[in-house]
Scaffold this motif. Structure first.
Motif, PDB file in Angstrom:
ATOM      1  N   VAL A 195     117.251  54.295  -6.406  1.00  0.00           N
ATOM      2  CA  VAL A 195     116.063  53.916  -7.173  1.00  0.00           C
ATOM      3  C   VAL A 195     116.096  52.407  -7.463  1.00  0.00           C
ATOM      4  CG1 VAL A 195     114.847  54.236  -9.366  1.00  0.00           C
ATOM      5  CG2 VAL A 195     115.884  56.196  -8.213  1.00  0.00           C
ATOM      6  N   ALA A 196     114.952  51.724  -7.294  1.00  0.00           N
ATOM      7  CA  ALA A 196     114.858  50.300  -7.638  1.00  0.00           C
ATOM      8  C   ALA A 196     114.936  50.167  -9.160  1.00  0.00           C
ATOM      9  CB  ALA A 196     113.552  49.717  -7.121  1.00  0.00           C
ATOM     10  N   VAL A 197     115.902  49.389  -9.648  1.00  0.00           N
ATOM     11  CA  VAL A 197     116.105  49.225 -11.085  1.00  0.00           C
ATOM     12  C   VAL A 197     116.086  47.750 -11.458  1.00  0.00           C
ATOM     13  CG1 VAL A 197     117.373  51.380 -11.422  1.00  0.00           C
ATOM     14  CG2 VAL A 197     118.627  49.309 -10.813  1.00  0.00           C
ATOM     15  N   GLU A 198     115.850  47.504 -12.758  1.00  0.00           N
ATOM     16  CA  GLU A 198     115.853  46.144 -13.277  1.00  0.00           C
ATOM     17  C   GLU A 198     116.529  46.123 -14.644  1.00  0.00           C
ATOM     18  OE1 GLU A 198     111.752  44.933 -13.641  1.00  0.00           O
ATOM     19  OE2 GLU A 198     111.244  46.653 -14.879  1.00  0.00           O
ATOM     20  N   HIS A 199     116.765  44.917 -15.150  1.00  0.00           N
ATOM     21  CA  HIS A 199     117.394  44.731 -16.457  1.00  0.00           C
ATOM     22  C   HIS A 199     118.749  45.452 -16.527  1.00  0.00           C
ATOM     23  CE1 HIS A 199     112.936  44.428 -17.549  1.00  0.00           C
ATOM     24  NE2 HIS A 199     113.411  43.193 -17.526  1.00  0.00           N
ATOM     25  N   ILE A 200     119.584  45.228 -15.521  1.00  0.00           N
ATOM     26  CA  ILE A 200     120.881  45.898 -15.447  1.00  0.00           C
ATOM     27  C   ILE A 200     121.896  45.100 -16.263  1.00  0.00           C
ATOM     28  CG2 ILE A 200     122.657  46.812 -13.913  1.00  0.00           C
ATOM     29  CD1 ILE A 200     119.435  45.752 -12.349  1.00  0.00           C
ATOM     30  N   MET A 201     122.549  45.800 -17.205  1.00  0.00           N
ATOM     31  CA  MET A 201     123.523  45.136 -18.083  1.00  0.00           C
ATOM     32  C   MET A 201     124.817  45.956 -18.079  1.00  0.00           C
ATOM     33  SD  MET A 201     120.961  43.848 -21.126  1.00  0.00           S
ATOM     34  CE  MET A 201     121.470  45.160 -22.147  1.00  0.00           C
ATOM     35  N   TYR A 202     125.832  45.437 -17.356  1.00  0.00           N
ATOM     36  CA  TYR A 202     127.104  46.138 -17.229  1.00  0.00           C
ATOM     37  C   TYR A 202     127.953  45.910 -18.479  1.00  0.00           C
ATOM     38  CZ  TYR A 202     125.771  46.363 -12.329  1.00  0.00           C
ATOM     39  OH  TYR A 202     125.109  46.607 -11.158  1.00  0.00           O
ATOM     40  N   PHE A 203     128.611  47.001 -18.939  1.00  0.00           N
ATOM     41  CA  PHE A 203     129.463  46.844 -20.112  1.00  0.00           C
ATOM     42  C   PHE A 203     130.765  47.630 -20.039  1.00  0.00           C
ATOM     43  CE2 PHE A 203     126.820  50.488 -21.104  1.00  0.00           C
ATOM     44  CZ  PHE A 203     127.678  51.372 -21.743  1.00  0.00           C
ATOM     45  N   ALA A 204     130.933  48.510 -19.054  1.00  0.00           N
ATOM     46  CA  ALA A 204     132.159  49.301 -18.971  1.00  0.00           C
ATOM     47  C   ALA A 204     132.371  49.773 -17.539  1.00  0.00           C
ATOM     48  CB  ALA A 204     132.080  50.510 -19.912  1.00  0.00           C
ATOM     49  N   ALA A 205     133.560  50.314 -17.288  1.00  0.00           N
ATOM     50  CA  ALA A 205     133.876  50.943 -16.006  1.00  0.00           C
ATOM     51  C   ALA A 205     134.804  52.110 -16.289  1.00  0.00           C
ATOM     52  CB  ALA A 205     134.540  49.951 -15.060  1.00  0.00           C
ATOM     53  N   LYS A 206     134.647  53.171 -15.490  1.00  0.00           N
ATOM     54  CA  LYS A 206     135.497  54.344 -15.653  1.00  0.00           C
ATOM     55  C   LYS A 206     135.655  55.008 -14.295  1.00  0.00           C
ATOM     56  CE  LYS A 206     135.854  58.633 -18.297  1.00  0.00           C
ATOM     57  NZ  LYS A 206     135.184  59.469 -19.307  1.00  0.00           N
ATOM     58  N   SER A 207     136.873  55.313 -13.924  1.00  0.00           N
ATOM     59  CA  SER A 207     137.165  55.972 -12.646  1.00  0.00           C
ATOM     60  C   SER A 207     136.555  55.214 -11.471  1.00  0.00           C
ATOM     61  CB  SER A 207     136.651  57.416 -12.659  1.00  0.00           C
ATOM     62  OG  SER A 207     137.209  58.137 -13.733  1.00  0.00           O
ATOM     63  N   GLY A 208     136.586  53.888 -11.551  1.00  0.00           N
ATOM     64  CA  GLY A 208     136.051  53.057 -10.475  1.00  0.00           C
ATOM     65  C   GLY A 208     134.544  52.951 -10.440  1.00  0.00           C
ATOM     66  N   VAL A 209     133.854  53.491 -11.445  1.00  0.00           N
ATOM     67  CA  VAL A 209     132.392  53.445 -11.490  1.00  0.00           C
ATOM     68  C   VAL A 209     131.961  52.476 -12.589  1.00  0.00           C
ATOM     69  CG1 VAL A 209     130.291  54.791 -11.919  1.00  0.00           C
ATOM     70  CG2 VAL A 209     132.215  55.830 -10.694  1.00  0.00           C
ATOM     71  N   SER A 210     131.104  51.523 -12.234  1.00  0.00           N
ATOM     72  CA  SER A 210     130.565  50.583 -13.225  1.00  0.00           C
ATOM     73  C   SER A 210     129.487  51.278 -14.042  1.00  0.00           C
ATOM     74  CB  SER A 210     129.967  49.354 -12.536  1.00  0.00           C
ATOM     75  OG  SER A 210     130.983  48.631 -11.876  1.00  0.00           O
ATOM     76  N   ILE A 211     129.522  51.034 -15.355  1.00  0.00           N
ATOM     77  CA  ILE A 211     128.567  51.658 -16.264  1.00  0.00           C
ATOM     78  C   ILE A 211     127.653  50.579 -16.827  1.00  0.00           C
ATOM     79  CG2 ILE A 211     128.302  53.007 -18.381  1.00  0.00           C
ATOM     80  CD1 ILE A 211     131.067  54.230 -17.722  1.00  0.00           C
ATOM     81  N   ALA A 212     126.337  50.821 -16.737  1.00  0.00           N
ATOM     82  CA  ALA A 212     125.368  49.810 -17.145  1.00  0.00           C
ATOM     83  C   ALA A 212     124.086  50.456 -17.645  1.00  0.00           C
ATOM     84  CB  ALA A 212     125.043  48.895 -15.965  1.00  0.00           C
ATOM     85  N   PHE A 213     123.403  49.736 -18.519  1.00  0.00           N
ATOM     86  CA  PHE A 213     122.047  50.110 -18.916  1.00  0.00           C
ATOM     87  C   PHE A 213     121.092  49.545 -17.876  1.00  0.00           C
ATOM     88  CE2 PHE A 213     124.171  49.561 -23.130  1.00  0.00           C
ATOM     89  CZ  PHE A 213     124.066  50.873 -23.576  1.00  0.00           C
ATOM     90  N   SER A 214     120.004  50.248 -17.589  1.00  0.00           N
ATOM     91  CA  SER A 214     118.969  49.729 -16.691  1.00  0.00           C
ATOM     92  C   SER A 214     117.713  50.572 -16.862  1.00  0.00           C
ATOM     93  CB  SER A 214     119.429  49.795 -15.229  1.00  0.00           C
ATOM     94  OG  SER A 214     119.584  51.140 -14.812  1.00  0.00           O
ATOM     95  N   ASN A 215     116.614  50.068 -16.320  1.00  0.00           N
ATOM     96  CA  ASN A 215     115.398  50.867 -16.265  1.00  0.00           C
ATOM     97  C   ASN A 215     114.854  50.846 -14.850  1.00  0.00           C
ATOM     98  OD1 ASN A 215     114.350  48.036 -17.488  1.00  0.00           O
ATOM     99  ND2 ASN A 215     112.750  48.915 -16.202  1.00  0.00           N
ATOM    100  N   ALA A 216     114.224  51.948 -14.446  1.00  0.00           N
ATOM    101  CA  ALA A 216     113.606  52.013 -13.129  1.00  0.00           C
ATOM    102  C   ALA A 216     112.403  51.070 -13.109  1.00  0.00           C
ATOM    103  CB  ALA A 216     113.176  53.439 -12.813  1.00  0.00           C
ATOM    104  N   VAL A 217     112.230  50.360 -12.018  1.00  0.00           N
ATOM    105  CA  VAL A 217     111.108  49.430 -11.891  1.00  0.00           C
ATOM    106  C   VAL A 217     109.782  50.164 -12.051  1.00  0.00           C
ATOM    107  CG1 VAL A 217     109.916  47.866 -10.295  1.00  0.00           C
ATOM    108  CG2 VAL A 217     112.410  47.787 -10.489  1.00  0.00           C
ATOM    109  N   ASP A 218     109.702  51.385 -11.521  1.00  0.00           N
ATOM    110  CA  ASP A 218     108.450  52.145 -11.622  1.00  0.00           C
ATOM    111  C   ASP A 218     108.334  52.905 -12.945  1.00  0.00           C
ATOM    112  OD1 ASP A 218     110.173  54.312 -11.366  1.00  0.00           O
ATOM    113  OD2 ASP A 218     109.326  55.007  -9.456  1.00  0.00           O
ATOM    114  N   GLY A 219     109.318  52.753 -13.833  1.00  0.00           N
ATOM    115  CA  GLY A 219     109.254  53.393 -15.142  1.00  0.00           C
ATOM    116  C   GLY A 219     109.724  54.834 -15.167  1.00  0.00           C
ATOM    117  N   SER A 220     110.136  55.378 -14.021  1.00  0.00           N
ATOM    118  CA  SER A 220     110.558  56.780 -13.979  1.00  0.00           C
ATOM    119  C   SER A 220     111.962  56.946 -14.562  1.00  0.00           C
ATOM    120  CB  SER A 220     110.534  57.294 -12.531  1.00  0.00           C
ATOM    121  OG  SER A 220     111.510  56.605 -11.764  1.00  0.00           O
ATOM    122  N   SER A 221     112.319  58.182 -14.871  1.00  0.00           N
ATOM    123  CA  SER A 221     113.661  58.473 -15.375  1.00  0.00           C
ATOM    124  C   SER A 221     114.170  59.755 -14.731  1.00  0.00           C
ATOM    125  CB  SER A 221     113.633  58.623 -16.891  1.00  0.00           C
ATOM    126  OG  SER A 221     112.713  59.628 -17.254  1.00  0.00           O
TER     127      SER A 221
END
Length: 196
Positions: free
Chosen positions: A134-160
């Motif tokens: 999914v195309a996302v924007e406003h991505i803000m990374y703050f953590a990682a767990k088990s090799g996966v980056s964790i971040a807040f973001s929103n879908a460009v089209d507004g979907s969830s």
């Protein structure tokens, strides 16, 4: 011919006068009205999705009921200016330096959740494609767990949409207007407090 004052006397007199004027203004300001936190809820018509913090909690429509977005911040979420993320409630609060919630909203977590604790906003990316395609924007990374980056973001089209079955994702999706507010609030280094 009258005697002329030396320049140091003029400077001393003007400085003393300026200090006295500032002191008078400070006393007057201290005796004036003080701002107080309002416990009243604004009407739904006055609620906005503005990214700028407002003096009162915003409201949002959920079904046929209206609820204050700035519900009580979890008690174990620390103090000061921070982003609070409740894993159990799937909720985020933007809290100002005076511990007042400025905005609160629901989120849709990915399949990998951060452990409860204190983090900070690190890398920020304006737009990309999420691991779910999914195309996302406003991505803000703050953590990682088990090799996966964790971040807040929103879908460009507004979907969830929910993450695809079997796909490992660390994206915590928010609504488009909440993503804009979060992006404005969550500058690099901003504390993120994750609670259960």
């Amino acid at each position: 011919m009258p005697a002329r004052l030396p320049s140091w006397a003029w400077v001393t007199g003007l400085t003393t006068g300026a200090i006295a004027a500032v002191a008078v203004l400070a006393v007057q300001a201290d005796q004036g009205p003080k701002p107080t936190a309002s416990t009243s809820r604004p009407s739904a018509a006055s609620a906005t999705a503005d990214a700028k913090p407002s003096a009162e909690p915003e409201e949002k429509e959920t079904g046929t009921e209206t609820e204050a977005e700035s519900e009580a911040v979890p008690a174990d979420s620390g103090t000061g200016r921070r982003i609070v993320y409740s894993l159990d409630d799937r909720q985020v609060w933007l809290v100002d330096a005076s511990d007042a919630p400025r905005r609160s909203f629901e989120v849709w977590p990915g399949t990998v959740a951060p452990d409860p604790g204190t983090y900070a906003i690190g890398t920020r990316t304006e737009a990309t494609t999420g691991s779910d395609g999914v195309a996302v924007e406003h991505i803000m990374y703050f953590a990682a767990k088990s090799g996966v980056s964790i971040a807040f973001s929103n879908a460009v089209d507004g979907s969830s949409p929910p993450p695809p079955d079997g796909r490992t994702t660390g994206g915590i999706r928010v609504a488009k207007e909440d993503g804009e507010a979060l992006w404005t609030f969550g500058t690099p280094g901003t504390t993120v407090r994750v609670v259960g």
